[in-house]
Design an enzyme around this catalytic site. Structure first.
Site, PDB file in Angstrom:
ATOM      1  N   TYR A  23       0.649   3.320  -4.120  1.00 32.95           N
ATOM      2  CA  TYR A  23       0.723   3.252  -5.572  1.00 32.95           C
ATOM      3  C   TYR A  23       2.033   3.791  -6.131  1.00 32.95           C
ATOM      4  O   TYR A  23       2.292   3.687  -7.321  1.00 32.95           O
ATOM      5  CB  TYR A  23      -0.435   4.079  -6.145  1.00 32.95           C
ATOM      6  CG  TYR A  23      -1.208   3.389  -7.230  1.00 32.95           C
ATOM      7  CD1 TYR A  23      -2.148   2.406  -6.921  1.00 32.95           C
ATOM      8  CD2 TYR A  23      -1.022   3.714  -8.572  1.00 32.95           C
ATOM      9  CE1 TYR A  23      -2.868   1.783  -7.913  1.00 32.95           C
ATOM     10  CE2 TYR A  23      -1.735   3.081  -9.569  1.00 32.95           C
ATOM     11  CZ  TYR A  23      -2.652   2.121  -9.233  1.00 32.95           C
ATOM     12  OH  TYR A  23      -3.361   1.494 -10.206  1.00 32.95           O
ATOM     13  N   LYS A  77      -8.412   2.898   5.999  1.00 36.43           N
ATOM     14  CA  LYS A  77      -8.123   1.648   6.722  1.00 36.43           C
ATOM     15  C   LYS A  77      -7.269   2.032   7.929  1.00 36.43           C
ATOM     16  O   LYS A  77      -6.223   1.430   8.207  1.00 36.43           O
ATOM     17  CB  LYS A  77      -7.395   0.666   5.783  1.00 36.43           C
ATOM     18  CG  LYS A  77      -7.171  -0.722   6.341  1.00 36.43           C
ATOM     19  CD  LYS A  77      -8.388  -1.602   6.336  1.00 36.43           C
ATOM     20  CE  LYS A  77      -8.122  -2.922   7.015  1.00 36.43           C
ATOM     21  NZ  LYS A  77      -9.317  -3.765   7.161  1.00 36.43           N
ATOM     22  N   ASP A 131     -12.951  -2.148   3.748  1.00 38.30           N
ATOM     23  CA  ASP A 131     -13.557  -3.480   3.555  1.00 38.30           C
ATOM     24  C   ASP A 131     -15.071  -3.420   3.762  1.00 38.30           C
ATOM     25  O   ASP A 131     -15.847  -3.982   2.979  1.00 38.30           O
ATOM     26  CB  ASP A 131     -12.898  -4.552   4.444  1.00 38.30           C
ATOM     27  CG  ASP A 131     -12.450  -4.052   5.808  1.00 38.30           C
ATOM     28  OD1 ASP A 131     -12.354  -2.822   5.988  1.00 38.30           O
ATOM     29  OD2 ASP A 131     -12.201  -4.877   6.704  1.00 38.30           O
ATOM     30  N   ASP A 143      -8.481   3.127  -6.694  1.00 38.78           N
ATOM     31  CA  ASP A 143      -8.293   2.325  -7.906  1.00 38.78           C
ATOM     32  C   ASP A 143      -9.243   1.127  -7.871  1.00 38.78           C
ATOM     33  O   ASP A 143      -9.969   0.842  -8.834  1.00 38.78           O
ATOM     34  CB  ASP A 143      -6.837   1.853  -7.933  1.00 38.78           C
ATOM     35  CG  ASP A 143      -6.512   1.006  -9.139  1.00 38.78           C
ATOM     36  OD1 ASP A 143      -6.915   1.397 -10.242  1.00 38.78           O
ATOM     37  OD2 ASP A 143      -5.876  -0.046  -8.970  1.00 38.78           O
TER      38      ASP A 143
END
Ligand code: NAI
Length: 343
Positions: A125, A177, A212, A236
């Protein structure tokens, strides 16, 4: 009478001024002791002062260390850098606390009580991006660099773990992840597991999940989660997903917390598609104001505000369009103020 509390007020862009006015009406009805210093930022800052984050706004927050902020518009693609991200950086607001609670029963997902804790200063970000021109195409290649630090991850994870204990959460899930972004999100996972092992083991259950799979599990069975803690970009996205479980973006507040400053806001943006129509749901930013009251050690006022919202929605059945009702912002606010006055 409580001691006056100086606080910065940024009405913001789009629906911001409408929902902030509604929130002020509710806070006035509660006789909340905030002494507001009204400032501008975002597109409003550009239009009035040629700057999306004017010095006067920063100076005000430097003085008050406390702000209630409406959404700020950020152009997509080009244009100025997000004033939200700059505010978080300027005041080192490293933790973003985003609770999602079912207030209207009987929806597709009932009895949701979840909190997303999002790292607020690092990750993908940070906006370190570049284009590489090739063969006359200035945008032939785009690159982004993400940065996560051990210290930054630890500070956020410690905040989340302490928050879990203070609020009686039974389970914390680290979302990552690390199977693909082995370094960038691996450092966050590794730091969390290590911190839990050394300092928090047994105080709550710790679990880990890949982002995911987490998205799928949140839609199939959100009740398996209690608190989700994750890096900036994943947080987010997941906080909007979680907002969808409790009736949409009109229902989820957020607190940006640092060591010595805090900014409270709705999770949603400036909603340009409905700005100026008088139909915006003001509840998300009102719940952010309730978090601000808690932060200022005024839990009784926070409780009255939350109960007022609950009663207006469920006993009076006054609801805005996004919740399937017919009320506008003003009608909802009037009903809420009357509930608060009688509480
Ligand atoms: P958005 O959150 O503003 O709107 C998404 C959808 O939800 C729209 O259909 C909107 O009408 C609806 N919605 C949002 N809040 C609502 C409310 N209170 N009541 C009823 N419906 C509501 O997201 P979008 O359109 O992607 O972004 C618009 C602008 O807001 C962009 O410039 C973006 O950068 C900015 N933004 C600012 C944030 C902040 O200040 N913290 C957070 C997210 C976006």
């Amino acid at each position: 009478m409580s001691t006056p509390i100086p606080a910065t007020l940024i009405p913001g862009d789009g629906i911001g001024p409408e929902i902030v006015d509604a929130t002020l009406a509710a806070l006035d009805a509660l006789q909340a002791p905030f002494v507001w210093d009204r400032q501008i930022a975002g597109m409003g800052g550009i239009q009035a002062a040629g700057d999306p984050l004017p010095k006067a706004t920063l100076d005000s927050i430097r003085r008050t260390r406390l702000a209630l902020k409406g959404p700020l518009e950020t152009p997509s693609g080009g244009g100025y850098r997000s004033s939200n991200v700059r505010l978080r950086e300027e005041f080192q607001l490293y933790a973003n606390l985003r609770p999602a609670l079912t207030i209207i029963p009987g929806g597709r997902f009932d009895k949701i009580d979840l909190v997303v804790v999002r790292e607020n200063l690092e990750g993908l970000y940070i906006g370190h991006e570049a284009y590489i021109p090739i063969d006359g195409d200035p945008h032939a290649v785009a690159m982004a660099t993400g940065i996560n630090t051990r210290a930054g991850s630890r500070r956020l994870l410690e905040f989340a773990f302490e928050q879990a204990i203070a609020t009686g959460r039974k389970k914390v899930t680290i979302v990552h992840k690390a199977n693909i972004m082995k370094a960038l999100t691996g450092i966050f996972l590794e730091t969390g597991l290590d911190l839990y092992e050394k300092k928090y083991k047994g105080k709550f259950e710790l679990d880990t999940v890949i982002i995911d799979a987490c998205a799928m599990k949140l839609v199939l069975n959100p009740w398996q989660f209690d608190m989700l803690v994750t890096t900036n970009l994943f947080g987010d996205i997941l906080s909007d997903l979680v907002a969808g479980l409790v009736g949409g973006l009109g229902m989820t507040p957020g607190a940006n917390i640092g060591a010595d400053a805090a900014i409270f806001e709705a999770v949603h943006g400036s909603a340009p598609d409905i700005a100026g129509k008088g139909i915006a749901n003001p509840i998300a930013i009102m719940l952010a104001a309730a978090m601000m009251l808690d932060h200022c050690k005024l839990p009784d006022l926070a409780k009255r505000l939350r109960r007022g919202i609950d009663d207006t929605l469920n006993l009076d059945q006054v609801r805005t369009g996004d919740l399937g009702g017919k009320a506008g912002t003003a009608e909802f606010t009037k009903a809420l103020v009357s509930r608060i006055m009688n509480s």
